[in-house]
Design an enzyme around this catalytic site. Structure first.
Site, PDB file in Angstrom:
ATOM      1  N   ARG A 248      85.936  14.740 -18.260  1.00 33.71           N
ATOM      2  CA  ARG A 248      84.846  15.632 -17.871  1.00 33.71           C
ATOM      3  C   ARG A 248      83.959  14.908 -16.857  1.00 33.71           C
ATOM      4  O   ARG A 248      83.950  13.672 -16.811  1.00 33.71           O
ATOM      5  CB  ARG A 248      84.024  16.042 -19.105  1.00 33.71           C
ATOM      6  CG  ARG A 248      84.848  16.816 -20.145  1.00 33.71           C
ATOM      7  CD  ARG A 248      84.020  17.133 -21.394  1.00 33.71           C
ATOM      8  NE  ARG A 248      84.805  17.884 -22.367  1.00 33.71           N
ATOM      9  CZ  ARG A 248      85.574  17.335 -23.308  1.00 33.71           C
ATOM     10  NH1 ARG A 248      85.673  16.005 -23.393  1.00 33.71           N
ATOM     11  NH2 ARG A 248      86.256  18.087 -24.153  1.00 33.71           N
ATOM     12  N   LYS A 275      81.984  14.756 -25.664  1.00 36.89           N
ATOM     13  CA  LYS A 275      81.475  16.065 -26.063  1.00 36.89           C
ATOM     14  C   LYS A 275      81.588  16.286 -27.562  1.00 36.89           C
ATOM     15  O   LYS A 275      80.666  16.806 -28.198  1.00 36.89           O
ATOM     16  CB  LYS A 275      82.240  17.165 -25.311  1.00 36.89           C
ATOM     17  CG  LYS A 275      81.780  18.579 -25.625  1.00 36.89           C
ATOM     18  CD  LYS A 275      82.576  19.592 -24.840  1.00 36.89           C
ATOM     19  CE  LYS A 275      82.127  21.015 -25.174  1.00 36.89           C
ATOM     20  NZ  LYS A 275      82.896  22.030 -24.421  1.00 36.89           N
ATOM     21  N   HIS A 337      84.529  20.206 -13.048  1.00 37.88           N
ATOM     22  CA  HIS A 337      85.113  20.362 -14.391  1.00 37.88           C
ATOM     23  C   HIS A 337      86.483  21.031 -14.305  1.00 37.88           C
ATOM     24  O   HIS A 337      87.355  20.837 -15.157  1.00 37.88           O
ATOM     25  CB  HIS A 337      84.170  21.182 -15.275  1.00 37.88           C
ATOM     26  CG  HIS A 337      84.412  21.005 -16.747  1.00 37.88           C
ATOM     27  ND1 HIS A 337      85.517  21.515 -17.385  1.00 37.88           N
ATOM     28  CD2 HIS A 337      83.708  20.349 -17.694  1.00 37.88           C
ATOM     29  CE1 HIS A 337      85.464  21.204 -18.673  1.00 37.88           C
ATOM     30  NE2 HIS A 337      84.383  20.488 -18.883  1.00 37.88           N
ATOM     31  N   ARG A 340      90.170  19.333 -14.533  1.00 36.22           N
ATOM     32  CA  ARG A 340      90.902  19.254 -15.807  1.00 36.22           C
ATOM     33  C   ARG A 340      91.858  20.438 -15.956  1.00 36.22           C
ATOM     34  O   ARG A 340      92.954  20.313 -16.503  1.00 36.22           O
ATOM     35  CB  ARG A 340      89.913  19.235 -16.978  1.00 36.22           C
ATOM     36  CG  ARG A 340      89.175  17.922 -17.136  1.00 36.22           C
ATOM     37  CD  ARG A 340      87.885  18.060 -17.934  1.00 36.22           C
ATOM     38  NE  ARG A 340      88.052  18.667 -19.246  1.00 36.22           N
ATOM     39  CZ  ARG A 340      88.449  18.025 -20.338  1.00 36.22           C
ATOM     40  NH1 ARG A 340      88.761  16.732 -20.273  1.00 36.22           N
ATOM     41  NH2 ARG A 340      88.541  18.646 -21.499  1.00 36.22           N
ATOM     42  N   HIS A 363      90.790  17.386 -26.500  1.00 32.50           N
ATOM     43  CA  HIS A 363      90.544  18.621 -27.233  1.00 32.50           C
ATOM     44  C   HIS A 363      90.892  18.413 -28.706  1.00 32.50           C
ATOM     45  O   HIS A 363      91.808  17.660 -29.027  1.00 32.50           O
ATOM     46  CB  HIS A 363      91.408  19.759 -26.676  1.00 32.50           C
ATOM     47  CG  HIS A 363      90.931  20.290 -25.375  1.00 32.50           C
ATOM     48  ND1 HIS A 363      91.698  21.092 -24.553  1.00 32.50           N
ATOM     49  CD2 HIS A 363      89.740  20.151 -24.728  1.00 32.50           C
ATOM     50  CE1 HIS A 363      91.014  21.406 -23.474  1.00 32.50           C
ATOM     51  NE2 HIS A 363      89.835  20.846 -23.557  1.00 32.50           N
ATOM     52  N   TYR A 373      94.413  15.155 -41.663  1.00 32.25           N
ATOM     53  CA  TYR A 373      95.677  14.467 -41.970  1.00 32.25           C
ATOM     54  C   TYR A 373      96.324  13.875 -40.715  1.00 32.25           C
ATOM     55  O   TYR A 373      97.007  12.865 -40.782  1.00 32.25           O
ATOM     56  CB  TYR A 373      96.649  15.448 -42.647  1.00 32.25           C
ATOM     57  CG  TYR A 373      96.246  15.754 -44.072  1.00 32.25           C
ATOM     58  CD1 TYR A 373      96.535  14.866 -45.103  1.00 32.25           C
ATOM     59  CD2 TYR A 373      95.564  16.930 -44.386  1.00 32.25           C
ATOM     60  CE1 TYR A 373      96.155  15.138 -46.416  1.00 32.25           C
ATOM     61  CE2 TYR A 373      95.177  17.215 -45.685  1.00 32.25           C
ATOM     62  CZ  TYR A 373      95.473  16.310 -46.699  1.00 32.25           C
ATOM     63  OH  TYR A 373      95.096  16.570 -47.980  1.00 32.25           O
TER      64      TYR A 373
END
Length: 407
Positions: A248, A275, A337, A340, A363, A373
């Site tokens: 970012r 973020k 931005h 990305r 993400h 997990y």
């Protein structure tokens, strides 16, 4: 019959000397002067609590800050309350709460308390955006209002002014932020319930706009234009660096030399700069190494890889790349931005592993249980992905027009 007490005089109070134990001198009608061994002289009013019948007292202040005349005035006020069956101590407590609700616990002050907690959960740039939006659109109108007087209608009237300007996304964010502030106030016991929980229903919903980005086939155009643009070398380097690392704008612009492990070819961005407040590791490709070497050659004494030209002790602004792209003619087509998005679209179209792409973009994939997990960030598997992407960028730029081209 009550024993008569000779009233105190200022000279008598002034000349009273401390001893090795506490002294109490009465002025009559419940007003007393306490003299402690350390020399402190304080006034107190002693009374029979009209509700419990028990003896109680209130400290009024210290001498000489509180003179005899003022101490007597306070004692008289308390006596009048007792004669009406009111406990003066309880009365003072209630008055204090009312005063704080009107003066101390204003929307602005409560917002500051909330923000001091909130800013630790978001990036510095986003925190600044939150506070700036409140300063611009909320505080001038209702910042001095007591938190207890904030109503749904008051907030709606304030935000309608913003809506009238067509800033629907800003209205949405302000409603959300004010809701968090009022919920915080309720949780702190300053108000009983959040009265503005449903205010967003009073406004139009903003149309969701995707971040402006070029299509994958337009990458060569970007790289050629970038190579011929009249911008600083450091700014061009920043744009290429952000493109290669898929980060970012604020993450790239704020990169620090201490975050890089060049021997193992890993860039680790600490959680507080991310973020999602989760540490992010990025494999460093040979092409990214070339960009870092170029920045090193500039010999700028700074902890930042991309220091501000005005003050090397600070990083470049996160909007620097954005402004450069506008000047290059990409206004309305591409924001920083969106670099990305070019990476994501290209890698997905080429059939690369979805989980690796999402991990590269930092993400969060899956629900909370799934993430609990699966804690891997696929670092080693991402090395091949990042290498492919860097080489694709250089190829799209026809090699010679890329700062990252490996000799």
């Amino acid at each position: 019959m009550a024993r008569r007490v000779a009233p105190l005089t200022d000279n008598k109070v002034k000349n009273a000397k401390p001893t090795n134990k506490e002294q109490v001198i009465s002025d009559g009608q419940g007003l007393q002067l306490r003299i402690l061994p350390n020399g402190t002289k304080s006034w107190r009013y002693v009374f029979k609590n009209p509700l419990t019948g028990k003896r109680s007292s209130i400290t009024l202040g210290t001498y000489p800050s509180l003179k005899i005349a003022n101490a007597r005035q306070q004692a008289t006020s308390h006596r009048e309350l007792v004669s009406q069956g009111i406990d003066p101590k309880a009365y003072l407590h209630e008055e204090k709460i009312k005063y704080e609700a009107q003066n101390k616990h204003t929307l602005f002050n409560v917002s500051k308390e909330w923000f001091n907690l909130k800013k630790h959960d978001v990036t510095e740039d986003y925190a600044q955006d939150i506070w700036r939006s409140l300063e611009l659109h909320v505080f001038p109108a209702i910042g001095n209002q007591s938190i207890t007087t904030i109503t749904a209608q008051l907030v709606i009237n304030t935000l309608k002014i913003v809506e009238a300007k067509g800033s629907l996304e800003t209205v949405k964010r302000l409603a959300q932020r004010l809701n968090e502030i009022m919920t915080y106030a309720a949780n702190c016991g300053l108000i009983e319930v959040n009265p503005i929980s449903g205010v967003k229903a009073a406004f139009k919903k903003p149309q969701k706009e995707h971040m402006k980005a070029l299509e994958p086939h337009e990458l060569p155009e970007l790289m050629i234009t970038l190579a011929n643009a009249s911008i600083r070398c450091s700014t061009r380097c920043l744009i290429e660096f952000q493109l290669h690392t898929m980060t970012r704008p604020n993450e790239a612009a704020g990169a620090q030399w201490s975050e890089f492990d060049l021997s193992n070819k890993i860039w680790t961005i600490p959680a507080e700069r991310m973020k999602k407040r989760k540490e992010h590791r990025i494999p460093i490709t040979s092409e990214v190494l070339e960009l870092l070497k170029l920045m090193k050659k500039m010999r700028i004494d700074s902890e930042y890889v991309f220091p501000s030209t005005k003050n090397p002790k600070k990083p470049m602004h996160s909007q620097t790349a954005n402004m450069a792209l506008k000047r290059m003619g990409f206004g309305g087509r591409l924001v920083s931005h969106g670099l990305r998005s070019i990476a994501s679209s290209t890698l997905n179209a080429e059939g690369h592993d979805y989980y690796l792409i999402e991990a590269a973009l930092a993400h969060l994939v899956g629900n909370e249980s799934h993430r609990a997990y699966n804690r891997t960030d696929y670092l080693e598997r991402r090395r091949e992905l990042m290498s492919w992407w860097s080489k694709h960028i250089v190829k799209a730029s026809q090699a010679k027009s890329s700062l990252a081209a490996v000799a």
